[in-house]
Scaffold this motif. Structure first.
Motif, PDB file in Angstrom:
ATOM      1  N   MET A   1      -6.044  72.620 -61.674  1.00 55.97           N
ATOM      2  CA  MET A   1      -5.837  73.461 -60.311  1.00 55.97           C
ATOM      3  C   MET A   1      -4.232  74.036 -60.396  1.00 55.97           C
ATOM      4  O   MET A   1      -3.570  73.121 -60.552  1.00 55.97           O
ATOM      5  N   TYR A   2      -4.291  75.222 -60.062  1.00 57.99           N
ATOM      6  CA  TYR A   2      -2.875  75.655 -59.887  1.00 57.99           C
ATOM      7  C   TYR A   2      -2.998  76.649 -58.388  1.00 57.99           C
ATOM      8  O   TYR A   2      -3.919  77.397 -58.157  1.00 57.99           O
ATOM      9  N   LEU A   3      -1.732  76.865 -57.883  1.00 58.53           N
ATOM     10  CA  LEU A   3      -1.636  77.660 -56.765  1.00 58.53           C
ATOM     11  C   LEU A   3      -1.216  78.889 -57.358  1.00 58.53           C
ATOM     12  O   LEU A   3       0.021  79.013 -57.934  1.00 58.53           O
ATOM     13  N   GLU A   4      -2.002  80.314 -56.929  1.00 53.58           N
ATOM     14  CA  GLU A   4      -1.545  81.432 -57.704  1.00 53.58           C
ATOM     15  C   GLU A   4      -0.741  82.289 -56.547  1.00 53.58           C
ATOM     16  O   GLU A   4       0.382  83.180 -56.901  1.00 53.58           O
ATOM     17  N   GLN A   5      -1.076  82.122 -55.145  1.00 49.39           N
ATOM     18  CA  GLN A   5      -0.141  83.006 -54.403  1.00 49.39           C
ATOM     19  C   GLN A   5      -0.250  82.056 -53.147  1.00 49.39           C
ATOM     20  O   GLN A   5      -1.144  81.377 -52.376  1.00 49.39           O
ATOM     21  N   LEU A   6       0.980  82.066 -52.230  1.00 51.58           N
ATOM     22  CA  LEU A   6       1.270  81.430 -50.990  1.00 51.58           C
ATOM     23  C   LEU A   6       1.997  82.568 -50.192  1.00 51.58           C
ATOM     24  O   LEU A   6       3.012  83.082 -50.573  1.00 51.58           O
ATOM     25  N   SER A   7       1.455  82.639 -48.965  1.00 53.90           N
ATOM     26  CA  SER A   7       1.802  83.403 -47.979  1.00 53.90           C
ATOM     27  C   SER A   7       2.025  82.866 -46.589  1.00 53.90           C
ATOM     28  O   SER A   7       0.893  81.889 -46.069  1.00 53.90           O
ATOM     29  N   LEU A   8       3.093  82.938 -45.866  1.00 51.17           N
ATOM     30  CA  LEU A   8       3.349  82.251 -44.814  1.00 51.17           C
ATOM     31  C   LEU A   8       3.592  83.099 -43.725  1.00 51.17           C
ATOM     32  O   LEU A   8       4.473  84.322 -43.745  1.00 51.17           O
ATOM     33  N   THR A   9       3.191  82.905 -42.445  1.00 52.16           N
ATOM     34  CA  THR A   9       3.356  84.018 -41.510  1.00 52.16           C
ATOM     35  C   THR A   9       3.869  82.819 -40.165  1.00 52.16           C
ATOM     36  O   THR A   9       3.100  82.157 -39.774  1.00 52.16           O
ATOM     37  N   ASP A  10       5.197  83.237 -39.509  1.00 53.17           N
ATOM     38  CA  ASP A  10       5.688  82.568 -38.588  1.00 53.17           C
ATOM     39  C   ASP A  10       5.702  80.912 -38.727  1.00 53.17           C
ATOM     40  O   ASP A  10       5.548  80.002 -38.039  1.00 53.17           O
ATOM     41  N   PHE A  11       5.836  80.621 -40.132  1.00 54.90           N
ATOM     42  CA  PHE A  11       5.689  78.969 -40.416  1.00 54.90           C
ATOM     43  C   PHE A  11       7.332  78.627 -40.581  1.00 54.90           C
ATOM     44  O   PHE A  11       8.072  79.133 -41.524  1.00 54.90           O
ATOM     45  N   ARG A  12       7.810  77.675 -39.875  1.00 52.55           N
ATOM     46  CA  ARG A  12       8.957  77.216 -39.807  1.00 52.55           C
ATOM     47  C   ARG A  12      10.138  78.410 -39.708  1.00 52.55           C
ATOM     48  O   ARG A  12       9.996  79.066 -38.789  1.00 52.55           O
ATOM     49  N   SER A  13      10.946  78.515 -40.854  1.00 50.64           N
ATOM     50  CA  SER A  13      12.307  79.514 -40.599  1.00 50.64           C
ATOM     51  C   SER A  13      11.568  80.973 -41.118  1.00 50.64           C
ATOM     52  O   SER A  13      12.178  81.924 -41.270  1.00 50.64           O
ATOM     53  N   ALA A  68       1.003  79.741 -36.303  1.00 43.65           N
ATOM     54  CA  ALA A  68       1.647  79.876 -37.614  1.00 43.65           C
ATOM     55  C   ALA A  68       0.177  79.952 -38.548  1.00 43.65           C
ATOM     56  O   ALA A  68      -0.702  79.690 -38.137  1.00 43.65           O
ATOM     57  N   MET A  69       0.489  80.857 -39.847  1.00 44.44           N
ATOM     58  CA  MET A  69      -0.252  80.861 -40.667  1.00 44.44           C
ATOM     59  C   MET A  69      -0.079  80.576 -42.247  1.00 44.44           C
ATOM     60  O   MET A  69       0.923  81.069 -42.398  1.00 44.44           O
ATOM     61  N   ILE A  70      -0.983  79.738 -42.908  1.00 45.56           N
ATOM     62  CA  ILE A  70      -0.689  79.595 -44.009  1.00 45.56           C
ATOM     63  C   ILE A  70      -1.748  80.078 -44.979  1.00 45.56           C
ATOM     64  O   ILE A  70      -2.841  79.663 -44.741  1.00 45.56           O
ATOM     65  N   ARG A  71      -1.398  80.830 -45.728  1.00 46.81           N
ATOM     66  CA  ARG A  71      -2.603  81.426 -46.591  1.00 46.81           C
ATOM     67  C   ARG A  71      -2.311  81.051 -48.113  1.00 46.81           C
ATOM     68  O   ARG A  71      -1.205  81.170 -48.495  1.00 46.81           O
ATOM     69  N   ALA A  72      -3.453  80.594 -48.894  1.00 44.43           N
ATOM     70  CA  ALA A  72      -2.927  80.471 -50.279  1.00 44.43           C
ATOM     71  C   ALA A  72      -4.301  80.643 -51.328  1.00 44.43           C
ATOM     72  O   ALA A  72      -5.399  80.561 -50.604  1.00 44.43           O
ATOM     73  N   LEU A  83      -7.861  79.812 -49.064  1.00 44.45           N
ATOM     74  CA  LEU A  83      -7.669  79.103 -47.982  1.00 44.45           C
ATOM     75  C   LEU A  83      -6.625  79.614 -46.859  1.00 44.45           C
ATOM     76  O   LEU A  83      -5.674  80.134 -47.310  1.00 44.45           O
ATOM     77  N   GLU A  84      -7.182  79.502 -45.675  1.00 44.29           N
ATOM     78  CA  GLU A  84      -6.179  79.945 -44.595  1.00 44.29           C
ATOM     79  C   GLU A  84      -6.172  78.753 -43.624  1.00 44.29           C
ATOM     80  O   GLU A  84      -7.232  78.318 -43.199  1.00 44.29           O
ATOM     81  N   VAL A  85      -5.190  78.551 -43.007  1.00 38.78           N
ATOM     82  CA  VAL A  85      -5.066  77.469 -41.976  1.00 38.78           C
ATOM     83  C   VAL A  85      -4.193  78.027 -40.738  1.00 38.78           C
ATOM     84  O   VAL A  85      -3.050  78.604 -41.090  1.00 38.78           O
ATOM     85  N   GLU A  86      -4.613  78.207 -39.732  1.00 38.57           N
ATOM     86  CA  GLU A  86      -4.160  78.701 -38.414  1.00 38.57           C
ATOM     87  C   GLU A  86      -3.831  77.422 -37.695  1.00 38.57           C
ATOM     88  O   GLU A  86      -4.640  76.644 -37.160  1.00 38.57           O
ATOM     89  N   ILE A  87      -2.335  77.475 -37.535  1.00 37.31           N
ATOM     90  CA  ILE A  87      -1.671  76.518 -36.765  1.00 37.31           C
ATOM     91  C   ILE A  87      -1.334  76.831 -35.474  1.00 37.31           C
ATOM     92  O   ILE A  87      -0.744  77.639 -35.361  1.00 37.31           O
ATOM     93  N   ASN A  88      -1.991  76.169 -34.344  1.00 38.92           N
ATOM     94  CA  ASN A  88      -1.689  76.673 -33.063  1.00 38.92           C
ATOM     95  C   ASN A  88      -1.170  75.691 -32.199  1.00 38.92           C
ATOM     96  O   ASN A  88      -1.209  74.552 -32.297  1.00 38.92           O
TER      97      ASN A  88
END
Length: 406
Positions: A1-13, A68-72, A83-88
């Motif tokens: 398994m490998y990660l091909e794309q990582l996108s962050l919105t309003d995560f940490r900095s 915050a949103m994490i997309r991978a 995968l998408e995780v919405e942190i509320n």
């Protein structure tokens, strides 16, 4: 398994960042405090739904935001999964798999397999037992995602039972409370037995890999080991009857080893019965103290180096080697699963090489360089061993500075 794309919105900095990745080694370079660890933390969150740096989700939200949103995009063989995780901040977190309808966040556990090495890992040896319990449980959930529910059920029942015991300590315990406590005992015994049974099996799988990994990282002059210590030990004798000595395990090392071996041989229903009896034997002390004294939340994983406990006796270098060996052992256990249909985990080394001497750097690099995907962070190029050849990515404030050459 490998990660091909990582996108962050309003995560940490990061207000928004997109990072393309590929198999093999990728080194993220940038000054300390620039945000490299935030990227690795986001990947770790996808795998465990928790941070290796903080105990709550609130610090993961960019200051002033509520979500915050994490997309991978993960690739396994010819299959890819988004995968998408919405942190509320004010409501339960949600997740999506391949852009489907939202699901519970824990429904994605087990999809992203990951082992993360970080300076915080020193707590695995030097910290309190909760760090080692968390290490076991996170690995357990990665391997068998349904145990996320086991942990959640146990934590819920423990909270309710402790509240009832505190009322007893305050002098408000009645016959009705006693009957209610009997009910909670049954629930906690069942959930605790399932968790203990799974942990004991995991430690048995982990131990040979821990011994091998520590030998790989050092000169082999000392053996590494780990012994699970259950709070059931010392409360009941080998036949499951009340023993002397109270609610915490005691006795000689030989006796403890025999008790542990006896526990390993028991089924979940048999362990459930042991817990029910142990709760009864400990009830007076639990009411006096207002807390549950027996259960997986009181257990310990004793780490041993040579003839002595690692905690308090290991040198700084030995402590680092033991921490790294624990993570490598996790990686090897996951590889065992990958050979029977699981996924080889992504390896993340977050600012680890700066903490190691040259010899340990080279040994660790040689071990991990053959993984399907290795993500490394460092402040300076010189910290990276020559064995880790591969792509270099520069991290700058708020984003990535890399021309798209693919």
């Amino acid at each position: 398994m490998y990660l091909e794309q990582l996108s962050l919105t309003d995560f940490r900095s990061y207000a928004q960042v997109d990072l393309g990745l590929e198999p093999g080694v990728t080194v993220l370079l940038g000054s300390n405090g620039i945000g490299k660890t935030n990227l690795m933390e986001a990947i770790g969150y996808l795998a465990t739904l928790s941070s290796h740096r903080v105990s709550s989700d609130a610090p993961l939200l960019r200051f002033g935001t509520e979500q915050a949103m994490i997309r991978a995009k993960l690739v396994r063989g010819v299959q890819s999964t988004v995968l998408e995780v919405e942190i509320n901040g004010s409501r339960p977190n949600r997740a999506r798999i391949n852009r489907s309808n939202p699901v519970r966040a824990r429904d994605i556990l087990g999809i992203c397999q990951m082992v993360l090495f970080a300076p915080e890992d020193l707590a695995l040896v030097k910290g309190d037992p909760s760090n080692r319990r968390r290490f076991l449980d996170e690995l357990l959930v990665s391997l068998v995602p349904r145990h996320a529910a086991t942990r959640s059920d146990y934590d819920r029942v423990l909270k309710q039972r402790n509240a009832l015991l505190k009322s007893g300590r305050a002098g408000k315990f009645t016959a009705g409370h006693e009957a209610t406590l009997d009910v909670w005992d049954q629930h906690m015994a069942g959930a605790g037995a399932a968790l203990l049974h799974a942990r004991l099996e995991l430690v048995e799988r982990l131990l040979p890999h821990l011994q091998m990994a520590y030998s790989q990282l050092t000169d082999g002059s000392k053996d590494a080991g780990a012994v699970y210590r259950s709070s059931l030990q010392g409360v009941l004798d080998d036949d499951g009857q009340t023993a002397g000595g109270g609610a915490a395990g005691g006795g000689s090392a030989g006796t403890q080893a025999e008790e542990l071996e006896n526990l390993r041989m028991l089924s979940v229903p048999e362990l459930t019965d042991r817990y029910v009896r142990a709760f009864a034997a400990s009830r007076r002390k639990e009411l006096e103290r207002g807390v549950s004294l027996v259960g997986p939340h009181r257990d310990e994983l004793d780490l041993v180096l040579g003839p002595a406990p690692a905690k308090g006796y290991a040198s700084h270098g030995e402590t680092w080697s033991m921490c790294l060996a624990l993570r490598l052992a996790s990686y090897y256990v996951m590889l065992d699963d990958a050979r029977t249909g699981g996924s080889a985990p992504i390896l993340i080394l977050d600012d680890v090489f700066a903490e190691l001497d040259v010899q340990r750097r080279r040994k660790l690099a040689a071990i991990v360089s053959g993984a399907e995907q290795v993500l490394v962070t460092a402040a300076v190029e010189d910290d990276i061993p020559v064995e880790l050849t591969g792509r270099r990515v520069k991290v700058i404030p708020g984003g990535i500075d890399e021309p798209d050459t693919r």
